[in-house]
Design an enzyme around this catalytic site. Structure first.
Site: not given
Ligand code: NAD
Ligand code: DAU
Length: 334
Positions: A8, A10, A14, A34, A124-126, A148, A152, A178, A187, A205, A247
Site C-alpha cells: 500500500g 502508493a 505508505g 500496491d 487504526t484507533d477505530e 471498515y 481492520k 492522519n 477524507k 455530516y 469537525n
Molecule cells: P489509502 O487509501 O490512501 O492507501 C491505501 C493503499 O493501499 C492504496 O495505495 C491502494 O492502492 C493500496 N491497496 C488497496 N487494496 C490493495 C490490495 N488488495 N493490494 C495491494 N494494495 C492495495 O490509505 P491510508 O490513509 O494511506 O492508510 C494506510 C493504512 O493506514 C491503512 O491500513 C489504514 O487502515 C491505516 N490507517 C490510516 C489512518 C488515516 O488517518 N488515514 C489512520 C490510522 C491507520
Molecule cells: O481514526 C483513524 C481513521 O481515520 C483511519 O483508520 C481511516 O482510514 C481514515 O479514513 C479516518 O477515518 P474517519 O472516518 O475518522 O475520517 P474521515 O476523514 O472520513 O472523516 C473525519 C470526520 O469528518 C468524521 O467525523 C466524518 C466527518 N466528515 C468527513 C467527510 C469526508 C464530514 O463531516 N464530511 C465529509 O465530507
C-alpha cells in the site's frame, strides 16, 4: 541494510513512509507492493521512485503468487495496504473484507512460510469504537462499528494470533486520524481544503461535533519507525497526538486560513453509524521515547499550503472516477 516490503506504498501514509525511510536510511531497499486502486497513485512517489533502492510491484496482497517471492526477499514487512475510507465501506463493504482481512492473512502466511525479522500491521484507533469518556488503552476491548473498522479489527487480531500461535515477530500500531500531503481528497481535511480552494461547498455530516485526534503524517511515520526499532513482539502501540478537535473546528481553521466565507459550510445527512469520538491513551509509545514533533496549527498550515501549491496533484484526481463517486454519494443543497 534492511529490505522493506511496504504494502500500500502508493497510498497516503505508505508513500509518506517510503519518503521517510529513504531520508532516514539512505541505503535501505524498499519494495512497494500496491494494487493501485482508486486511492493508489504513483504520483505520490514522484522523486523517490528514482532511488536505486526502490522497486515498485503492481499487485494485490491477496495474490499468494505475487506476495510469496516478495516476502521471501524482505527482512521487514509493513502492511499499509487496505481499503481505508469509512463512507465507501458503508456503501460497499466487499473489498474491505477481502483486502483488509484476507489480504493480511495472505501476507502473514507468506511471512510464516519464509520467516521474517519483523511484521508490522498498521491498524487504526477505530478498532476501539467510539468513546465519550476515558481514552482507550491498548488493553481495552475492541468495539468496531463500521465495516471498515470491523475489517481492520479482524486483521489486527489475526496478526496478533500469528504472534501467539506461531511465535512470529508481529507488532501492531493503532494510530489516530492522519493529515498531510498526498491524502486522497475524499477524507475530511484534503476534501475541505480543495473544495474551499475551488469555492465549492464543504459538506459537514450531522451536527459537525464529532471528534477526532489529528496527527501529522510525518509524526505517524516516525512512530512506526520507533515501534520497529524499539517495540516488543506481540505488542500493540497506540499512536495519538493530543489534538482532539471536532469537525466544525477543523472546518473553521481551513476557512480562516484560506480567507473563505462561512457560507461554504453546508450541513448534510449524517454518516450511518457515525462514531462520535475517538480518543487514545498513548503513554505506552511515549515510554519508547516517541512523541509528536509538530504542533496542530503548524502542521495544518503546512498541509493547507501544500494543497494550495500542488494543484497538479489533486486537480487530476478530482475528475473522472472521483466525480462519479461524489455524484452518487450525496446531493448538496444550494
Ligand atoms: P489509502 O487509501 O490512501 O492507501 C491505501 C493503499 O493501499 C492504496 O495505495 C491502494 O492502492 C493500496 N491497496 C488497496 N487494496 C490493495 C490490495 N488488495 N493490494 C495491494 N494494495 C492495495 O490509505 P491510508 O490513509 O494511506 O492508510 C494506510 C493504512 O493506514 C491503512 O491500513 C489504514 O487502515 C491505516 N490507517 C490510516 C489512518 C488515516 O488517518 N488515514 C489512520 C490510522 C491507520
Ligand atoms: O481514526 C483513524 C481513521 O481515520 C483511519 O483508520 C481511516 O482510514 C481514515 O479514513 C479516518 O477515518 P474517519 O472516518 O475518522 O475520517 P474521515 O476523514 O472520513 O472523516 C473525519 C470526520 O469528518 C468524521 O467525523 C466524518 C466527518 N466528515 C468527513 C467527510 C469526508 C464530514 O463531516 N464530511 C465529509 O465530507
Amino acid at each position: 541494510m534492511q529490505t522493506f516490503l511496504i504494502t500500500g506504498g502508493a497510498g497516503f501514509i505508505g508513500s509518506n513512509f517510503i519518503r521517510y525511510l529513504f531520508k532516514k536510511y539512505e541505503h535501505c531497499k524498499i519494495i512497494n507492493l500496491d494494487k493501485l486502486t482508486y486511492a493508489g497513485n504513483p504520483d505520490n512517489l514522484k522523486g523517490v521512485d528514482a532511488h536505486p533502492g526502490y522497486r515498485f510491484v503492481k499487485g494485490d496482497i491477496c495474490a499468494e503468487k505475487i506476495v510469496e517471492p516478495l516476502v521471501q526477499e524482505a527482512d521487514v514487512v509493513i502492511n499499509f495496504a487496505a481499503e481505508s475510507h469509512v463512507d465507501r465501506s458503508i456503501g460497499k463493504p466487499d473489498d474491505f473484507i477481502r483486502t483488509d482481512v484476507f489480504g493480511t492473512f495472505v501476507l502473514l502466511e507468506a511471512a510464516r512460510k519464509f520467516g521474517i525479522e519483523k511484521f508490522i500491521q498498521i491498524s487504526t484507533d477505530e478498532v476501539y469504537g467510539s468513546t465519550l469518556g476515558e481514552s482507550f488503552r491498548e488493553t481495552d476491548p475492541l468495539m468496531p462499528s463500521s465495516p471498515y473498522s470491523a475489517s481492520k479489527a479482524g486483521a489486527d487480531r489475526l496478526a496478533f494470533s500469528y504472534f501467539v500461535t506461531y511465535d512470529m515477530p508481529v507488532l501492531i500500531t493503532r494510530c489516530s486520524n492522519n493529515f498531510g500531503p498526498y491524502q486522497y481528497p475524499e477524507k475530511l481535511i484534503p476534501l475541505f481544503v480543495t473544495n474551499a480552494l475551488e469555492n465549492n461547498k464543504l459538506p459537514i455530516y450531522g451536527d459537525g461535533k464529532n471528534i477526532r485526534d489529528w496527527i501529522y503524517v510525518e509524526d505517524h511515520c516516525r512512530a512506526i519507525d520507533v515501534v520497529l526499532r524499539k517495540g516488543s513482539n506481540g505488542e500493540v502501540y497506540n499512536i495519538g497526538a493530543g489534538n482532539e478537535k471536532n469537525n466544525l473546528e477543523i472546518t473553521r481553521f481551513i476557512l480562516d486560513k484560506l480567507g473563505k466565507p462561512d457560507k461554504l459550510m453546508t450541513y448534510v445527512p449524517d454518516r450511518l453509524g457515525h462514531d462520535r469520538r475517538y480518543s487514545l491513551d498513548w503513554d505506552k509509545i511515549k515510554r519508547l521515547g516517541w512523541q509528536p514533533q509538530h504542533s496542530f496549527a503548524d502542521a495544518m498550515t503546512r498541509t493547507i499550503d501544500w494543497y494550495q501549491n500542488n494543484r497538479w496533484w489533486w486537480e487530476e484526481i478530482k475528475s473522472g472516477e472521483y466525480l462519479e463517486y461524489y455524484k452518487n454519494h450525496y446531493t448538496i443543497e444550494e
